[in-house]
Design a protein around this motif. Structure first.
Motif, PDB file in Angstrom:
ATOM      1  N   CYS A  18      51.540  70.801  28.114  1.00  0.00           N
ATOM      2  CA  CYS A  18      51.357  71.002  29.551  1.00  0.00           C
ATOM      3  C   CYS A  18      49.878  70.821  29.908  1.00  0.00           C
ATOM      4  O   CYS A  18      49.540  70.205  30.929  1.00  0.00           O
ATOM      5  CB  CYS A  18      51.843  72.400  29.933  1.00  0.00           C
ATOM      6  N   ALA A  19      49.001  71.351  29.030  1.00  0.00           N
ATOM      7  CA  ALA A  19      47.555  71.210  29.253  1.00  0.00           C
ATOM      8  C   ALA A  19      47.153  69.741  29.264  1.00  0.00           C
ATOM      9  O   ALA A  19      46.407  69.289  30.148  1.00  0.00           O
ATOM     10  CB  ALA A  19      46.792  71.965  28.166  1.00  0.00           C
ATOM     11  N   LEU A  20      47.667  68.987  28.300  1.00  0.00           N
ATOM     12  CA  LEU A  20      47.356  67.558  28.249  1.00  0.00           C
ATOM     13  C   LEU A  20      47.921  66.820  29.461  1.00  0.00           C
ATOM     14  O   LEU A  20      47.300  65.893  29.986  1.00  0.00           O
ATOM     15  CB  LEU A  20      47.925  66.938  26.969  1.00  0.00           C
ATOM     16  N   GLY A  21      49.094  67.277  29.903  1.00  0.00           N
ATOM     17  CA  GLY A  21      49.722  66.674  31.081  1.00  0.00           C
ATOM     18  C   GLY A  21      48.871  66.849  32.327  1.00  0.00           C
ATOM     19  O   GLY A  21      48.787  65.944  33.164  1.00  0.00           O
ATOM     20  N   ILE A  22      48.232  68.018  32.456  1.00  0.00           N
ATOM     21  CA  ILE A  22      47.351  68.272  33.608  1.00  0.00           C
ATOM     22  C   ILE A  22      46.207  67.262  33.614  1.00  0.00           C
ATOM     23  O   ILE A  22      45.902  66.631  34.632  1.00  0.00           O
ATOM     24  CB  ILE A  22      46.779  69.704  33.540  1.00  0.00           C
ATOM     25  N   PHE A  23      45.575  67.109  32.465  1.00  0.00           N
ATOM     26  CA  PHE A  23      44.465  66.167  32.334  1.00  0.00           C
ATOM     27  C   PHE A  23      44.929  64.742  32.636  1.00  0.00           C
ATOM     28  O   PHE A  23      44.311  64.017  33.420  1.00  0.00           O
ATOM     29  CB  PHE A  23      43.906  66.215  30.914  1.00  0.00           C
ATOM     30  N   ALA A  24      46.029  64.352  31.979  1.00  0.00           N
ATOM     31  CA  ALA A  24      46.509  62.971  32.098  1.00  0.00           C
ATOM     32  C   ALA A  24      46.919  62.653  33.536  1.00  0.00           C
ATOM     33  O   ALA A  24      46.586  61.587  34.063  1.00  0.00           O
ATOM     34  CB  ALA A  24      47.673  62.744  31.144  1.00  0.00           C
ATOM     35  N   ALA A  25      47.638  63.585  34.167  1.00  0.00           N
ATOM     36  CA  ALA A  25      48.118  63.338  35.537  1.00  0.00           C
ATOM     37  C   ALA A  25      46.942  63.175  36.490  1.00  0.00           C
ATOM     38  O   ALA A  25      46.923  62.250  37.325  1.00  0.00           O
ATOM     39  CB  ALA A  25      49.013  64.484  35.990  1.00  0.00           C
ATOM     40  N   ASN A  26      45.945  64.044  36.379  1.00  0.00           N
ATOM     41  CA  ASN A  26      44.776  63.931  37.260  1.00  0.00           C
ATOM     42  C   ASN A  26      44.028  62.627  37.018  1.00  0.00           C
ATOM     43  O   ASN A  26      43.676  61.917  37.970  1.00  0.00           O
ATOM     44  CB  ASN A  26      43.839  65.127  37.041  1.00  0.00           C
ATOM     45  N   LEU A  27      43.802  62.325  35.749  1.00  0.00           N
ATOM     46  CA  LEU A  27      43.029  61.124  35.408  1.00  0.00           C
ATOM     47  C   LEU A  27      43.750  59.856  35.880  1.00  0.00           C
ATOM     48  O   LEU A  27      43.156  59.006  36.562  1.00  0.00           O
ATOM     49  CB  LEU A  27      42.804  61.082  33.895  1.00  0.00           C
ATOM     50  N   LEU A  28      45.026  59.744  35.549  1.00  0.00           N
ATOM     51  CA  LEU A  28      45.756  58.518  35.861  1.00  0.00           C
ATOM     52  C   LEU A  28      46.000  58.364  37.358  1.00  0.00           C
ATOM     53  O   LEU A  28      45.771  57.290  37.923  1.00  0.00           O
ATOM     54  CB  LEU A  28      47.096  58.498  35.101  1.00  0.00           C
ATOM     55  N   LEU A  29      46.474  59.427  38.011  1.00  0.00           N
ATOM     56  CA  LEU A  29      46.813  59.297  39.430  1.00  0.00           C
ATOM     57  C   LEU A  29      45.577  59.103  40.307  1.00  0.00           C
ATOM     58  O   LEU A  29      45.611  58.348  41.288  1.00  0.00           O
ATOM     59  CB  LEU A  29      47.620  60.519  39.889  1.00  0.00           C
ATOM     60  N   CYS A  30      44.487  59.778  39.957  1.00  0.00           N
ATOM     61  CA  CYS A  30      43.258  59.613  40.759  1.00  0.00           C
ATOM     62  C   CYS A  30      42.687  58.208  40.591  1.00  0.00           C
ATOM     63  O   CYS A  30      42.306  57.561  41.576  1.00  0.00           O
ATOM     64  CB  CYS A  30      42.209  60.650  40.355  1.00  0.00           C
ATOM     65  N   THR A  31      42.636  57.732  39.351  1.00  0.00           N
ATOM     66  CA  THR A  31      42.110  56.382  39.112  1.00  0.00           C
ATOM     67  C   THR A  31      43.015  55.338  39.763  1.00  0.00           C
ATOM     68  O   THR A  31      42.535  54.361  40.347  1.00  0.00           O
ATOM     69  CB  THR A  31      41.978  56.114  37.595  1.00  0.00           C
TER      70      THR A  31
END
Lengths: 128, 143
Positions: free
Chosen positions: B112-125
């Motif tokens: 879940c922690a990794l998902g938070i990072f990944a979702a923010n990074l991918l969706l923002c970029t």
């Protein structure tokens, strides 16, 4: 929270958030470039994000909560200053620019460095 | 301006007067204050998932950052400082994402922690890329 208290919380957050944004601007202006030319990795944005991650981690630590509690000062420093001093918009913009201009290695290094160091510093702050 | 589109070098080559610097600080301060309060208004109220609300702020703020940069460019520098550096910078947050990552990782929910990072990074970029590409394609930018 009663309405008066809520308004005061938002006022504290806004005031501290303004100072956080100005700090971010100064650090970005000073460190994102070297001799007028942009650095391969924008150190100003990186530095503000890492410092803010550490600060927010510490503000959520037991020692900080014992010191300042979860009152107006906490909201001002955590939700206002620390969160506003850091930025995801400039970070993702810089990453997208690197990718657009095929600077894949720079983008990967910047993303990995920011995310891993940010998480590590937030963890360190929480454990203090 | 360098070929990679980074405008910071050009900004630094311009000589700023004291009033320019003061106007810039005021614009960024005002934008940061409003952006922080707007983020808090989305994140703080009970009943809204804090992870989703931070993600929403970050994605919206990232898209708006590009939009503001394209609209205001160098011609309306104080407005760009207010909207992009101030408001969008204050509306989005990296430190909170890191804090949430650590809280989830500490409680054993590492994916879940990794998902938070990944979702923010991918969706923002991705949001930055899409707005940038749309501005390039339709040529409505006022650069």
């Amino acid at each position: 929270m009663n309405p008066q208290n809520t308004a005061l919380v938002y006022a504290c957050i806004a005031l501290a958030g303004g100072f956080g944004a100005v700090l971010r601007m100064f650090l970005s202006d000073r460190l994102d470039t070297a001799g007028g030319a942009p650095r391969r990795i924008p150190l100003g944005t990186l530095a503000t994000n890492l410092v803010a991650a550490f600060a927010l981690g510490w503000l959520n630590s037991e020692s900080a909560l014992a010191l300042i509690g979860r009152g107006h000062l906490f909201f001002a420093l955590a939700v206002g200053f620390s969160a506003s001093a850091s930025t995801f918009s400039a970070f993702s913009f810089q990453l997208a620019r690197m990718l657009k201009f095929k600077r894949i290695n720079d983008a990967l290094a910047y993303a990995i460095l920011t995310m891993s160091a940010g998480a590590a510093l937030a963890w360190l702050g929480m454990k203090l | 301006m360098r070929a990679d589109g980074n405008i910071i070098g050009k900004m630094h080559s311009q000589k700023n007067t004291l009033s320019d610097v003061a106007a810039r600080i005021a614009a960024v301060f005002a934008g940061g204050a409003i952006g922080s309060a707007a983020r808090a208004a989305i994140v703080l109220p009970l009943g809204i998932n804090p992870l989703a609300s931070i993600l929403l702020c970050n994605v919206l703020g990232s898209a708006l950052y590009v939009f503001a940069g394209r609209i205001f460019g160098h011609k309306f520098r104080p407005l760009k400082d207010f909207a992009a550096t101030g408001f969008c910078g204050g509306f989005t947050t990296f430190s909170t994402v890191c804090k949430d990552f650590v809280l989830y990782a500490d409680s054993g929910e590492f994916f879940c922690a990794l998902g938070i990072f990944a979702a923010n990074l991918l969706l923002c970029t991705l949001s930055v890329h899409l707005i940038d590409a749309a501005a390039d394609k339709y040529g409505k930018a006022a650069r």
